[in-house]
Write a protein that holds these residues in place. Structure first.
Motif, PDB file in Angstrom:
ATOM      1  N   ALA A 114       0.825  -0.827  -0.077  1.00 42.75           N
ATOM      2  CA  ALA A 114      -0.018  -0.044   0.428  1.00 42.75           C
ATOM      3  C   ALA A 114       0.802   0.998  -0.376  1.00 42.75           C
ATOM      4  N   SER A 115       1.802   1.041   0.475  1.00 41.81           N
ATOM      5  CA  SER A 115       2.828   2.704   1.031  1.00 41.81           C
ATOM      6  C   SER A 115       3.468   2.370  -0.248  1.00 41.81           C
ATOM      7  N   LEU A 116       3.931   1.343  -1.493  1.00 41.45           N
ATOM      8  CA  LEU A 116       4.485   1.444  -2.615  1.00 41.45           C
ATOM      9  C   LEU A 116       3.646   2.344  -3.700  1.00 41.45           C
ATOM     10  N   GLU A 117       2.292   2.094  -3.601  1.00 43.32           N
ATOM     11  CA  GLU A 117       1.769   2.128  -4.643  1.00 43.32           C
ATOM     12  C   GLU A 117       1.116   3.940  -4.631  1.00 43.32           C
ATOM     13  N   GLU A 118       0.822   4.413  -3.121  1.00 42.73           N
ATOM     14  CA  GLU A 118       0.471   5.266  -2.698  1.00 42.73           C
ATOM     15  C   GLU A 118       1.735   6.341  -3.359  1.00 42.73           C
ATOM     16  N   HIS A 119       3.041   5.909  -3.111  1.00 41.94           N
ATOM     17  CA  HIS A 119       4.940   6.765  -3.180  1.00 41.94           C
ATOM     18  C   HIS A 119       4.472   6.962  -4.414  1.00 41.94           C
ATOM     19  N   VAL A 120       4.292   5.635  -5.405  1.00 42.10           N
ATOM     20  CA  VAL A 120       3.901   5.622  -6.906  1.00 42.10           C
ATOM     21  C   VAL A 120       3.098   6.831  -7.471  1.00 42.10           C
ATOM     22  N   LYS A 121       2.588   6.531  -6.541  1.00 46.06           N
ATOM     23  CA  LYS A 121       0.485   7.409  -6.653  1.00 46.06           C
ATOM     24  C   LYS A 121       1.207   9.123  -6.513  1.00 46.06           C
ATOM     25  N   ASP A 122       2.607   9.003  -6.287  1.00 48.53           N
ATOM     26  CA  ASP A 122       2.522  10.643  -6.080  1.00 48.53           C
ATOM     27  C   ASP A 122       3.143  11.164  -7.134  1.00 48.53           C
ATOM     28  N   TYR A 123       3.377  10.628  -8.022  1.00 54.52           N
ATOM     29  CA  TYR A 123       4.446  10.892  -9.675  1.00 54.52           C
ATOM     30  C   TYR A 123       3.710  10.638 -10.665  1.00 54.52           C
TER      31      TYR A 123
END
Length: 509
Positions: A267-276
């Motif tokens: 979930a943290s990985l996806e959230e980080h990816v979606k920051d960009y």
């Protein structure tokens, strides 16, 4: 009291977020599960003035549904949604109350546009870490579309029903009374199976990328973030975002994070990816790759994506033992996730194939649930850490057999035994049991590449110190490569390396 004070304290914070009234319709009997379920819903009602309880008769007893007053949403829990399913209950309360689900607007629109009647039922175990994602996806779909209903069924509370339907692996999803899917499945994958997914023509119309990442595990996420930070057009195609990490129960070697769980990290990985500014295309499986003027990646649905460079990070999957009976009895006694499926074998005899860390850990976990565990290890000695071996050897219901070559998994409708040859004496033996857990390592997801790129005899993509393959502009990272160690933190590092290598390639070309 069903909820302890710590959980109630956390729950109070969520219940403060309820936006509208909720009616819990309860169908209860006089059994213990019914009594515990009644205690749970009554506690919920006492904790929030927006929650009320009404006795009724539902399809299953004990069960309760989560509704808006005057409107049935189709969200039902048959059993008590505690353990891993407690989050599913909390999200159901919030979403039924009117709080918007956390999902891409494109996905929400697809769900709302579904016509026809769809009645889903999902068998779960409360210790299954994969089940909540499926339950939450189907609950969300039920809240968003009045044509869809979903019932979570605790296999332990409805053991006879689960056995009658031959449920031997969870989550097991049924649609309109017919088996729909087994194992973890995302909202996007559910929509695809229903014929409601993203149209191939929409994907094919996308402009070419500078970097296209194939795979959404730790390596793929890292590669995408590093590429996007360079300001170049970046896309990610992932059959299942998070990859194997989604199936990892406990992570204690991710440096700077003493302990976490796989789904939380994903979930943290996806959230980080979606920051960009990254074009994330989930639930899409790659089927072919060609290098022309640009790289052309064909997807299983027929879409073709183009890119100046490509980073392959397709990861790996559990290795099959490859003996008669394994394929025939998958989800009918042959399993790969002891945490998910172990509770379904309560009081039964099972085998674990594999004496590495994963195999011995599985045996230790299963020993607390099943009647007896037989571990079969091909080699003369176990490969697991000494501390794990000592723990397994101390358990009275664990038998470890070394030099054992598994030859067949037997059964009729379900598994009823396993055969092996003692490699020292060459004698064949048969053990009667009801379940087999395969834990013999990983195999890279690279078969679809064919002769496109150099792979070693294990199927791993051969890369250099920059993550480059033998094809200019094609890079690879993570567990699908010939990197000697398969670790989350190493995969992330190799993803960053491959991304920087691809950026250097783009500058030069």
């Amino acid at each position: 009291m069903v909820l302890d004070e710590n959980i109630k304290s956390q729950l109070n914070q969520y219940l403060d977020l309820l936006e509208g009234e909720i009616l819990l319709k309860v169908s209860a009997g006089s059994d213990k599960v019914s009594n515990d379920m009644l205690a749970l819903v009554e506690e919920l009602a006492l904790m929030s003035s927006k929650i009320s309880v009404q006795n009724t008769q539902l399809k299953r007893t004990p069960s309760f549904s989560v509704n808006r007053p005057g409107e049935d949403t189709g969200v039902t829990f048959a059993g008590i949604p505690l353990g891993h399913e407690f989050t599913s209950l909390v999200l159901a309360l919030l979403q039924v109350s009117g709080r918007a689900p956390k999902a891409d607007q494109e996905v929400i629109d697809q769900i709302k546009n579904i016509d026809g009647e769809y009645h889903f039922e999902t068998y779960v175990s409360l210790s299954c870490q994969n089940c909540p994602d499926v339950v939450q996806a189907l609950n969300m779909m039920s809240v968003l579309n009045p044509n869809i209903t979903h019932t979570m069924i605790d296999g332990a509370a409805y053991k006879e029903e689960a056995e009658r339907n031959n449920v031997m692996a969870v989550p097991a999803v049924y649609l309109n009374g017919e088996f729909f899917s087994g194992g973890r499945i995302t909202t996007e994958e559910i929509l695809n199976k229903m014929g409601q997914g993203v149209d191939a023509s929409e994907l094919s119309e996308k402009d070419p990328y500078d970097v296209l990442v194939v795979g959404g595990g730790p390596a793929g996420a890292s590669a995408a973030i590093y590429a996007a930070r360079k300001g170049i057009r970046t896309g990610v195609v992932a059959e299942r975002f998070g990859g194997q990490v989604e199936d990892t129960l406990s992570i204690e070697n991710f440096i700077s994070v003493p302990k976490t769980e796989g789904p939380k990290l994903v979930a943290s990985l996806e959230e980080h990816v979606k920051d960009y500014n990254i074009d994330l295309m989930k639930s899409q499986r790659a089927s072919n790759l060609e290098k022309k003027d640009l790289f052309e990646l064909e997807l299983e649905n027929g879409a073709v994506l183009k890119s100046k460079s490509v980073i392959l990070s397709t990861g790996a999957r559990w290795r099959n033992i490859g003996v008669p009976g394994e394929e025939e009895f998958k989800n009918a006694g042959v399993a790969y996730c002891p945490h998910c499926d172990g509770p379904l074998f309560e009081g039964k005899d099972v085998a674990v194939i594999g004496g590495g860390n994963s195999g011995i850990e599985a045996a230790i976990d299963l020993a607390g649930i099943v009647k007896h565990v037989t571990v079969l290890e091909f080699a003369p000695e176990l490969k697991a850490d000494e501390v794990l071996q000592e723990r397994a050897n101390s358990l009275p219901n664990v038998t470890i057999i070394k030099n054992a070559q598994t030859t067949e998994i037997t059964g009729t409708d379900n598994v009823n035994g396993i055969s092996y040859i003692d490699r020292e004496t060459e004698k064949e033996h048969h053990v009667e049991l009801q379940g087999v857990f395969v834990q013999i390592g990983l195999v890279p997801n690279t078969e679809w590449l064919g002769e496109t790129v150099e792979r070693n005899r294990f199927g791993e993509i051969v890369v250099d110190s920059h993550g480059a393959t033998n094809v200019p502009g094609l890079f690879a990272a993570g567990d699908c490569t010939n990197n000697p160690y398969n670790q989350i933190i190493i995969a992330m590092g190799s993803g960053a390396t491959a991304s920087l290598g691809a950026f250097d390639y783009l500058i030069r070309n």
